[in-house]
Design a protein around this motif. Structure first.
Motif, PDB file in Angstrom:
ATOM      1  N   GLU A  67       0.824  -1.212   0.000  1.00 27.51           N
ATOM      2  CA  GLU A  67       0.000   0.000   0.000  1.00 27.51           C
ATOM      3  C   GLU A  67       0.859   1.262   0.000  1.00 27.51           C
ATOM      4  N   ARG A  68       2.014   1.188   0.653  1.00 23.84           N
ATOM      5  CA  ARG A  68       2.912   2.341   0.709  1.00 23.84           C
ATOM      6  C   ARG A  68       3.739   2.504  -0.569  1.00 23.84           C
ATOM      7  N   GLY A  69       3.694   1.523  -1.453  1.00 24.96           N
ATOM      8  CA  GLY A  69       4.467   1.580  -2.684  1.00 24.96           C
ATOM      9  C   GLY A  69       5.943   1.290  -2.499  1.00 24.96           C
ATOM     10  N   GLU A  70       6.302   0.637  -1.392  1.00 17.97           N
ATOM     11  CA  GLU A  70       7.702   0.336  -1.116  1.00 17.97           C
ATOM     12  C   GLU A  70       8.192  -0.896  -1.880  1.00 17.97           C
ATOM     13  N   LEU A  71       7.258  -1.724  -2.325  1.00 19.80           N
ATOM     14  CA  LEU A  71       7.592  -2.927  -3.093  1.00 19.80           C
ATOM     15  C   LEU A  71       6.354  -3.349  -3.873  1.00 19.80           C
ATOM     16  N   THR A  72       6.504  -4.354  -4.710  1.00 18.58           N
ATOM     17  CA  THR A  72       5.389  -4.894  -5.486  1.00 18.58           C
ATOM     18  C   THR A  72       5.370  -6.405  -5.328  1.00 18.58           C
ATOM     19  N   PRO A  73       4.290  -7.067  -5.718  1.00 19.72           N
ATOM     20  CA  PRO A  73       4.263  -8.537  -5.634  1.00 19.72           C
ATOM     21  C   PRO A  73       5.367  -9.197  -6.440  1.00 19.72           C
ATOM     22  N   SER A  74       5.835  -8.539  -7.503  1.00 17.72           N
ATOM     23  CA  SER A  74       6.858  -9.129  -8.366  1.00 17.72           C
ATOM     24  C   SER A  74       8.278  -8.701  -7.991  1.00 17.72           C
ATOM     25  N   THR A  75       8.425  -7.909  -6.938  1.00 18.97           N
ATOM     26  CA  THR A  75       9.764  -7.587  -6.441  1.00 18.97           C
ATOM     27  C   THR A  75      10.461  -8.885  -6.041  1.00 18.97           C
ATOM     28  N   LEU A  77      13.540 -11.185  -4.104  1.00 20.54           N
ATOM     29  CA  LEU A  77      14.368 -11.134  -2.902  1.00 20.54           C
ATOM     30  C   LEU A  77      15.721 -10.508  -3.199  1.00 20.54           C
ATOM     31  N   GLY A  78      16.257 -10.794  -4.389  1.00 19.77           N
ATOM     32  CA  GLY A  78      17.566 -10.281  -4.751  1.00 19.77           C
ATOM     33  C   GLY A  78      17.613  -8.775  -4.921  1.00 19.77           C
ATOM     34  N   GLU A  79      16.454  -8.139  -5.155  1.00 18.83           N
ATOM     35  CA  GLU A  79      16.417  -6.689  -5.251  1.00 18.83           C
ATOM     36  C   GLU A  79      16.535  -6.027  -3.880  1.00 18.83           C
ATOM     37  N   PRO A  82      21.134  -9.066  -0.161  1.00 14.29           N
ATOM     38  CA  PRO A  82      22.373  -9.373  -0.889  1.00 14.29           C
ATOM     39  C   PRO A  82      22.550 -10.872  -1.134  1.00 14.29           C
ATOM     40  N   LEU A  83      21.711 -11.414  -2.012  1.00 14.21           N
ATOM     41  CA  LEU A  83      21.721 -12.847  -2.286  1.00 14.21           C
ATOM     42  C   LEU A  83      22.553 -13.209  -3.514  1.00 14.21           C
ATOM     43  N   ALA A  84      23.186 -12.197  -4.126  1.00 12.48           N
ATOM     44  CA  ALA A  84      24.064 -12.412  -5.277  1.00 12.48           C
ATOM     45  C   ALA A  84      23.302 -13.138  -6.400  1.00 12.48           C
ATOM     46  N   ASP A  85      24.010 -13.874  -7.213  1.00 14.66           N
ATOM     47  CA  ASP A  85      23.399 -14.578  -8.349  1.00 14.66           C
ATOM     48  C   ASP A  85      23.073 -16.010  -7.934  1.00 14.66           C
ATOM     49  N   THR A  86      22.068 -16.149  -7.080  1.00 13.70           N
ATOM     50  CA  THR A  86      21.675 -17.454  -6.552  1.00 13.70           C
ATOM     51  C   THR A  86      20.214 -17.704  -6.866  1.00 13.70           C
ATOM     52  N   PRO A  87      19.761 -18.962  -6.810  1.00 11.27           N
ATOM     53  CA  PRO A  87      18.347 -19.237  -7.078  1.00 11.27           C
ATOM     54  C   PRO A  87      17.397 -18.440  -6.183  1.00 11.27           C
ATOM     55  N   ALA A  88      17.745 -18.285  -4.901  1.00  6.28           N
ATOM     56  CA  ALA A  88      16.858 -17.562  -3.989  1.00  6.28           C
ATOM     57  C   ALA A  88      16.687 -16.107  -4.392  1.00  6.28           C
ATOM     58  N   ALA A  89      17.689 -15.520  -5.029  1.00  8.89           N
ATOM     59  CA  ALA A  89      17.625 -14.112  -5.414  1.00  8.89           C
ATOM     60  C   ALA A  89      16.491 -13.843  -6.389  1.00  8.89           C
ATOM     61  N   GLY A  90      16.150 -14.834  -7.220  1.00  7.68           N
ATOM     62  CA  GLY A  90      15.119 -14.637  -8.227  1.00  7.68           C
ATOM     63  C   GLY A  90      13.703 -14.886  -7.750  1.00  7.68           C
ATOM     64  N   VAL A  91      13.543 -15.291  -6.496  1.00  8.02           N
ATOM     65  CA  VAL A  91      12.205 -15.576  -5.971  1.00  8.02           C
ATOM     66  C   VAL A  91      11.461 -14.275  -5.748  1.00  8.02           C
ATOM     67  N   ALA A 161      13.314  -8.743   3.875  1.00  7.28           N
ATOM     68  CA  ALA A 161      13.215  -8.007   2.616  1.00  7.28           C
ATOM     69  C   ALA A 161      12.287  -6.805   2.767  1.00  7.28           C
ATOM     70  N   ILE A 162      11.164  -6.979   3.424  1.00  5.65           N
ATOM     71  CA  ILE A 162      10.235  -5.865   3.664  1.00  5.65           C
ATOM     72  C   ILE A 162      10.930  -4.768   4.459  1.00  5.65           C
ATOM     73  N   ALA A 163      11.662  -5.174   5.492  1.00  3.40           N
ATOM     74  CA  ALA A 163      12.377  -4.201   6.312  1.00  3.40           C
ATOM     75  C   ALA A 163      13.430  -3.465   5.492  1.00  3.40           C
ATOM     76  N   SER A 164      14.123  -4.196   4.621  1.00  6.96           N
ATOM     77  CA  SER A 164      15.129  -3.569   3.769  1.00  6.96           C
ATOM     78  C   SER A 164      14.498  -2.530   2.851  1.00  6.96           C
ATOM     79  N   ALA A 165      13.324  -2.840   2.321  1.00 10.31           N
ATOM     80  CA  ALA A 165      12.628  -1.885   1.451  1.00 10.31           C
ATOM     81  C   ALA A 165      12.277  -0.605   2.200  1.00 10.31           C
ATOM     82  N   ALA A 166      12.078  -0.719   3.510  1.00 12.17           N
ATOM     83  CA  ALA A 166      11.754   0.439   4.344  1.00 12.17           C
ATOM     84  C   ALA A 166      12.999   1.088   4.934  1.00 12.17           C
TER      85      ALA A 166
END
Length: 328
Positions: A67-75, A77-79, A82-91, A161-166
């Motif tokens: 609602e605050r526009g800090e992230l989107t459903p398609s954001t 984890l890697g954004e 700091p998950l680098a180029d790993t499978p988890a980063a693309g989730v 991740a939510i905290a990082s966005a804030a």
């Protein structure tokens, strides 16, 4: 005789419902007419572990961040981490909220079997990692097929991740967006034992053996929040009655989950004896909790036990009883 606090009639009702297996238990009911709270062997301000009800709180923070526009459903984890180029980063974040991300329940690097055995034998906390530890463990994770699969790891990463966005930590985000605005006085996510508030209760196993508190910075968003029954009653009222809680949209089911249940952002919805119930439970080494809402009737029930025996069945039944009373 067990010391009783708060509403004596509710205490008697709860004691008759749960029997003697929960010597330390607190309860709350919320209806449009107000809240009733009772404690059996603990005060209404007793500081207890919420367990996976924490995931429901993280779901609220996720919906609020949308609602605050800090992230989107398609954001991804890697954004945000700091998950680098790993499978988890693309989730992406949205499937994490419905346990469909493909992330395992726990990272293999955390040695979950060894920790579980240690919990059984000694009562040790199986968690305790820092945020940095979590990132290192997540970098080594391989994704599974994205079907409905309950994931503690997913919600740990989601919360941070939510905290990082804030631009802050999860513990601070919880304080600023939930605890402080709603007046929840003992609602916090301790990273270490020395961060426990004075008088924090220590839970026990089914056999009465003491269990070490489950603290851990990494674990907070998935199961590490503590609070009182007074806090849960205020949260339920804010979700149901005045809409003052953040991220109420998290309660809305958006996907099938298991059996006949549906799920929103962590919150599960099912039909219980003709009544729609939105709920989450929690379990740690020494505590069991349950929070259920009937959003149509505007009623809620919360139960917190300092013994690791499920209170789910009792929670559903108590909510059905009070929903039926409110409908008369």
């Amino acid at each position: 005789m067990t010391e009783v606090h708060g509403d004596e009639s509710l205490a008697a009702e709860v004691r008759e419902l749960v029997g003697d297996r929960h010597p330390v238990l607190v309860a709350a009911t919320v209806t449009p007419d107000g809240s009733r709270l009772a404690g059996l062997g603990a005060s209404l301000d007793a500081d207890m572990e919420l367990g996976s009800i924490s995931k429901g709180i993280t779901g609220l923070l996720y919906a609020d961040a949308l609602e605050r526009g800090e992230l989107t459903p398609s954001t991804t984890l890697g954004e945000l981490l700091p998950l680098a180029d790993t499978p988890a980063a693309g989730v992406t974040l949205a499937p994490i909220t419905t346990h469909r991300s493909g992330l395992p329940s726990l990272p293999p690097a955390a040695a979950p079997l060894r920790r579980t055995i240690s919990l059984w034998r000694t009562g040790a906390n199986p968690y305790g990692e820092s945020r940095e530890d979590l990132i290192v463990q997540a970098r080594g994770v391989q994704l599974k097929r994205p079907t409905a699969r309950y994931s503690n790891l997913g919600f740990e990463l989601l919360g941070h991740a939510i905290a990082s966005a804030a631009g802050t930590s999860y513990a601070d985000l919880l304080h600023r967006r939930v605890s402080e605005p709603l007046g929840l006085e003992a609602f916090y996510a301790p990273a270490t034992l020395d961060q426990l508030q004075p008088g924090a209760l220590i839970g026990t196993s089914r056999s009465g053996r003491t269990r070490q508190p489950w603290t851990g910075e990494a674990f907070g968003p998935a199961g590490g929040i503590r609070g009182s029954i007074r806090d849960l009653a205020r949260l339920a009222a804010a979700l149901l009655l005045d809409g003052s809680a953040p991220g109420v949209a998290a309660l809305d089911p958006v996907a099938d989950f298991s059996g006949r249940t549906r799920i929103g952002a962590a919150w599960i919805t099912l039909d219980h004896n003709g009544w729609p119930v939105t709920w989450h439970n929690g379990g740690t080494g020494g505590f069991r909790t349950w929070l259920g809402l009937d959003r149509t009737a505007g009623t809620a029930v919360a139960l917190m036990s300092a013994t690791s025996i499920s209170v789910d069945h009792h929670g559903f039944n108590l909510l059905a009883q009070h929903t039926a009373k409110a409908a008369r």
